[in-house]
Design a protein around this motif. Sequence first.
Motif, PDB file in Angstrom:
ATOM      1  N   PRO A  37      -4.883   1.795   3.430  1.00 53.19           N
ATOM      2  CA  PRO A  37      -4.015   0.667   3.797  1.00 53.19           C
ATOM      3  C   PRO A  37      -4.647  -0.319   4.776  1.00 53.19           C
ATOM      4  O   PRO A  37      -4.191  -1.458   4.887  1.00 53.19           O
ATOM      5  CB  PRO A  37      -2.793   1.360   4.437  1.00 53.19           C
ATOM      6  N   HIS A 224       2.343  -4.508  -5.533  1.00 53.50           N
ATOM      7  CA  HIS A 224       1.363  -3.792  -4.699  1.00 53.50           C
ATOM      8  C   HIS A 224       0.322  -3.080  -5.560  1.00 53.50           C
ATOM      9  O   HIS A 224      -0.310  -2.121  -5.110  1.00 53.50           O
ATOM     10  CB  HIS A 224       2.039  -2.779  -3.775  1.00 53.50           C
ATOM     11  N   GLN A 227       0.732   0.480  -5.775  1.00 55.20           N
ATOM     12  CA  GLN A 227       0.573   1.045  -4.433  1.00 55.20           C
ATOM     13  C   GLN A 227      -0.161   2.382  -4.458  1.00 55.20           C
ATOM     14  O   GLN A 227      -1.069   2.615  -3.660  1.00 55.20           O
ATOM     15  CB  GLN A 227       1.914   1.190  -3.710  1.00 55.20           C
ATOM     16  N   ARG A 264      -2.353  -7.573  -5.323  1.00 51.09           N
ATOM     17  CA  ARG A 264      -1.892  -6.256  -4.874  1.00 51.09           C
ATOM     18  C   ARG A 264      -1.205  -6.285  -3.513  1.00 51.09           C
ATOM     19  O   ARG A 264      -0.642  -5.267  -3.073  1.00 51.09           O
ATOM     20  CB  ARG A 264      -3.076  -5.280  -4.815  1.00 51.09           C
ATOM     21  N   THR A 268       2.528  -2.172   2.792  1.00 54.35           N
ATOM     22  CA  THR A 268       3.159  -1.144   1.962  1.00 54.35           C
ATOM     23  C   THR A 268       4.662  -1.180   2.212  1.00 54.35           C
ATOM     24  O   THR A 268       5.134  -1.752   3.200  1.00 54.35           O
ATOM     25  CB  THR A 268       2.631   0.258   2.306  1.00 54.35           C
ATOM     26  N   ARG A 274      -1.406   3.952   0.281  1.00 49.93           N
ATOM     27  CA  ARG A 274      -2.090   3.240  -0.795  1.00 49.93           C
ATOM     28  C   ARG A 274      -3.216   4.156  -1.287  1.00 49.93           C
ATOM     29  O   ARG A 274      -3.956   4.717  -0.486  1.00 49.93           O
ATOM     30  CB  ARG A 274      -2.690   1.921  -0.311  1.00 49.93           C
ATOM     31  N   SER A 277      -5.583   1.434  -4.731  1.00 46.85           N
ATOM     32  CA  SER A 277      -4.891   0.140  -4.829  1.00 46.85           C
ATOM     33  C   SER A 277      -5.026  -0.581  -3.489  1.00 46.85           C
ATOM     34  O   SER A 277      -4.046  -0.810  -2.786  1.00 46.85           O
ATOM     35  CB  SER A 277      -3.411   0.348  -5.190  1.00 46.85           C
TER      36      SER A 277
END
Length: 293
Positions: A37, A224, A227, A264, A268, A274, A277
């Motif tokens: 992330p 995302h 995600q 993307r 989050t 994540r 991704s």
Amino acid sequence: MAKTVTRRKFIKRAFVAVFTCIAASFGAIFYAREIEPKLLDITTYPIKNPVIPKGFEGFKIVQFSDTHLGFQYDLKQLKRLIDKINKLEPDLILFTGDLMDAPNKYEDTDKIVLILSQLNAPFGKFAVYGNHDHGGYGSDIYKDIMSNSGFSVLLNESRRIELLDHSSIYVIGVDDAMLGKPNLSASVQNVPDDAYQILLSHAPDLADEAATFGIGLQLSGHSHGGQVQIPFVGALITPPFAERYHEGFYEVGGAAPLTLYVNRGLGTTRLPFRFLSKPELTIFTLSSGDLNE
């Protein structure tokens, strides 16, 4: 002669295998929560279309999306992002929604304004609503933040981007599909049919309808990228209105298709993970070249 495996060796090997699986699982969880992330992919793509006026050759657009401030993404990360965007020297900056995860619970809105105000783009900064921007009675909060930061929030409307030679393209913004009232017909009402049009829609799946309006490029977020992606399976989470298109480029429509790009995003939501991704910042460079080049 085959070697016999003693009970002691079998138990030892089984313990090692189980321990390895557990360690790998914890390692993956740690990576998905604490490392990925905080990473950032900066991707650059040419957008070629003969409808783009030649004066816009090399025109640089930066898209960012889905920061979800207050869930996992913080102001320090936002400040670093803004510094990176400014170093790219974009001509135009576009935000495709979901600024805060829960707008009515976020206390440092003034600090967001101070940071976003530092973004520089000679041809403007534009934004649209995401579902989280409307959620939690956030519609007015989001609009105030973006407006005070120098962004124009496009709500089913368009803006003309004009060069000194009077050539132009149009940026169109449609309301969020989940919690808003998107109206593509109203959005393109003042746009000439022969103009190159860039649509901002938080929800990617509106592309099927947008393709019937002669729009050249749609930029979206919301998904995302799933995600969390599972190898050989794909996106784990595909929210409503991002079930068909959830990452990267798509060609939607017939002979003159709409080009859709699904970013993307940066933050989050729901799950603080994540996996495969990574957060993304996207740069598009316009060209009047042929689509098939």
